[in-house]
Design an enzyme around this catalytic site. Structure first.
Site, PDB file in Angstrom:
ATOM      1  N   VAL A   9       1.008  -1.208   0.029  1.00 44.70           N
ATOM      2  CA  VAL A   9      -0.236   0.138   0.034  1.00 44.70           C
ATOM      3  C   VAL A   9       0.887   0.933  -0.010  1.00 44.70           C
ATOM      4  O   VAL A   9       1.853   1.434   0.767  1.00 44.70           O
ATOM      5  CB  VAL A   9      -1.046  -0.040   1.190  1.00 44.70           C
ATOM      6  CG1 VAL A   9      -1.865   1.291   1.251  1.00 44.70           C
ATOM      7  CG2 VAL A   9      -1.887  -1.031   1.313  1.00 44.70           C
ATOM      8  N   CYS A  10       0.652   2.160  -0.823  1.00 42.88           N
ATOM      9  CA  CYS A  10       1.105   3.590  -0.983  1.00 42.88           C
ATOM     10  C   CYS A  10       0.086   4.488  -0.930  1.00 42.88           C
ATOM     11  O   CYS A  10      -1.013   4.222  -1.245  1.00 42.88           O
ATOM     12  CB  CYS A  10       2.280   3.709  -1.927  1.00 42.88           C
ATOM     13  SG  CYS A  10       1.799   3.637  -3.538  1.00 42.88           S
ATOM     14  N   ALA A  11       0.822   5.825  -1.236  1.00 47.85           N
ATOM     15  CA  ALA A  11      -0.201   6.893  -1.117  1.00 47.85           C
ATOM     16  C   ALA A  11      -1.088   6.732  -2.521  1.00 47.85           C
ATOM     17  O   ALA A  11      -2.213   6.844  -2.373  1.00 47.85           O
ATOM     18  CB  ALA A  11       0.481   8.301  -1.346  1.00 47.85           C
TER      19      ALA A  11
END
Length: 105
Positions: A9-11
């Site tokens: 998960v990232c921005a």
């Protein structure tokens, strides 16, 4: 179906896509059957329900979400090491994921 499912998960889900491909190459080299994918933080809950991953790994830029996810999911949740993330070290991040999954089982 893959033996392992690893969710990153990232921005926005973009910066981790290169890391995903490097992790997939490392998994193939190690003979690990893994479904590795990246998603944006805003879509994380939907992907958790859909894919049922073995581990959730957070990009350093969303490390602030760690305790929230740890309270809500019953799988390991880890923050990807900033140096490994910056260097796009797929092999090392894959090893971290494998170690966390093994420790949880």
């Amino acid at each position: 179906m893959a033996e392992r499912t690893i969710m990153l998960v990232c921005a926005a889900g973009m910066s981790t896509s290169l890391l995903v491909s490097k992790m997939q190459k490392a998994a193939e080299a190690e003979g690990i059957d893994a479904d590795i994918f990246a998603t944006a933080a805003s879509d994380a809950d939907a992907k958790l329900a859909e894919k049922n991953p073995d581990i959730l790994m957070l990009g350093p830029q969303v490390r602030y979400m760690l305790s929230d996810f740890q309270k809500r999911v019953d799988i390991p949740v880890e923050v990807i090491n900033m140096q490994d993330y910056g260097m796009m070290n797929g092999e090392k991040v894959l090893k971290e994921a494998e170690a966390s999954i093994a420790k949880a089982n």
